[in-house]
Motif scaffolding. Sequence first.
Motif, PDB file in Angstrom:
ATOM      1  N   CYS B  45       0.837  -1.206   0.000  1.00  0.00           N
ATOM      2  CA  CYS B  45       0.000   0.000   0.000  1.00  0.00           C
ATOM      3  C   CYS B  45       0.872   1.257   0.000  1.00  0.00           C
ATOM      4  O   CYS B  45       1.887   1.311   0.689  1.00  0.00           O
ATOM      5  CB  CYS B  45      -0.880  -0.035   1.236  1.00  0.00           C
ATOM      6  SG  CYS B  45      -1.858   1.432   1.488  1.00  0.00           S
ATOM      7  N   CYS B  48      -2.321   6.004  -0.891  1.00  0.00           N
ATOM      8  CA  CYS B  48      -2.761   7.043  -1.835  1.00  0.00           C
ATOM      9  C   CYS B  48      -4.147   7.564  -1.467  1.00  0.00           C
ATOM     10  O   CYS B  48      -4.542   8.636  -1.892  1.00  0.00           O
ATOM     11  CB  CYS B  48      -2.774   6.492  -3.248  1.00  0.00           C
ATOM     12  SG  CYS B  48      -3.967   5.179  -3.450  1.00  0.00           S
ATOM     13  N   CYS B  51      -8.865   4.309  -2.038  1.00  0.00           N
ATOM     14  CA  CYS B  51      -9.882   3.415  -1.463  1.00  0.00           C
ATOM     15  C   CYS B  51     -10.785   4.192  -0.522  1.00  0.00           C
ATOM     16  O   CYS B  51     -11.990   3.966  -0.479  1.00  0.00           O
ATOM     17  CB  CYS B  51      -9.227   2.243  -0.760  1.00  0.00           C
ATOM     18  SG  CYS B  51      -7.959   2.709   0.398  1.00  0.00           S
TER      19      CYS B  51
END
Lengths: 359, 159
Positions: B45, B48, B51
Amino acid sequence: MSKISVVPFGPQHPVLPEPIHLDLVIQDEKVLSAIPSIGFVHRGLESLVDKRDFKEMVLVAERICGICSFGHGMGYCEAVEKIMNITVPDRARFLRTMFQEMSRLHSHTMWLGLAADAFGYESLFMECWRIREKILDMLEMATGGRVIFSICDVGGLRKDVPDEMLAEFDRRFAALKSDYDHVTEIFLNDDAVKSRLCGVGVMTIQQANDLGCCGPFLRASGVRRDARMTNYEAYGELDFEPVTANEGDSYARCKVRIGEIYQSIDLIRQCIAKMPAGEVQAPVKGLPDGEYMMRIEQPRGEALYYVKANGTKNLTRFRVRTPTFANIPGLMEIMKGTEVADVATLILTIDPCISCTER
Amino acid sequence: MSLAQFSKTAIRNLFHKPVTEKYPFVPKEYGERTRGHIENDISKCVLCGLCMMRCPSHAITVNKAAYTWQINPFSCVQCNYCVEGCPKKSLTMKNTYTKPDTQKTSVVLKYSAERIAGEEARRKAMIEKAMAAKKAAEAKKAAAAQEAAPAGTGKAEVQ
Ligand code: SF4
Ligand code: SF4
């Protein structure tokens, strides 16, 4: 003549799966009229268009209802696709039709179970739900969810269903028919069931038309009207004839739903047999701009989806007219003159879905 | 007739294995596609936040400053939308359901200490580089201004 009194019914009642409140005006155990009130489970899903973009809204639209979830997602997607001029691939159209019919199948089976429960037939209720579980298992196998599938998307479907899985479904559906024969026999021929349904809550063809009823409730009064006749998705390529009955009573509604169960199995098997190969998702470019009203046939009747967009990623308006909303005036009409003891079964015969109605 | 019909079923049910499973004594087997719960491989991950922006039920919180990725599995509606949008493919939908809990506990994932140190160093280096670039630009500007100054006086002289 005894005096007129008002008896509250619901929103909490053993026979009601969902909250609707009725004020029954009664005299001598006879219902003179009924006054409905809804609004106990309003969630304001439609106004979420301001906060969720048009693709996210598919997931929100699906959650309008836990039973006809696929249809809500599909109706919304169809409307947005029409605005954006997207042609859905053939395979996706057939798969959507298949999922929609599977939803109808499990919804009607659930209804049979609830009806059995309302008559006090506990084991019949469990038999119906046992069959329904088989359908839910298939849906979970294909989509990943038991009741909320999250498989429909603007432009097609998020996932394809492999051919081997479809062949397996075909086998299972063929076997399912004998399971249904067994339970529907009781609904159609049992004397006790008949005594609760025959001649109760009769709706004439004139009343059904005037009050704007829809779905099995309407077709049980002899009206040959079904939104699937508008040939959306793959219905135009399937052999389809709406199931109707003429009596207009509770028994006719039960008969129409049972007829639709067999018809759904047939439609699903037709879909599987005619399933085209290819992609399931068309590319989606740009943002929607325009408005569209889509009609689809949900298990409970015709649902309308109105979508308005102005070229931004959020829609300006989304409106859903669910079948139960259209059937409530009809329900109030058939209740007039019936026994208080029949009220619960009458409410069930329209197969109410109050969460849908209030969105 | 119908009574006989149903007694057949009743008798059959007496001798049949139950249709239901003895959960939790017999573990439930889920299908391959079942949408159970979300897992994040934090090592992939990049925080960013895509999600978080996509999640229709606001179940995910990404905190870049604290290097944490957090999900409330009891808010998540298993729509799979975040998984489809993750640019690093670090999210996966597992086919087992979230374990029951007495409260709505969130799952908080944090970068490892080495990764945080690396990130900090990278950020520091970036800031330093930016500062140096800014300083250089300022110095260049000042030099240009100085160069332009005589020309300005020249102009004044002409007048
Ligand atoms: S989208 Fe993927 S990479 Fe980005 S923050 Fe979420 S999990 Fe991490
Ligand atoms: S699956 Fe859906 S609800 Fe759950 S975290 Fe991802 S986007 Fe949010």
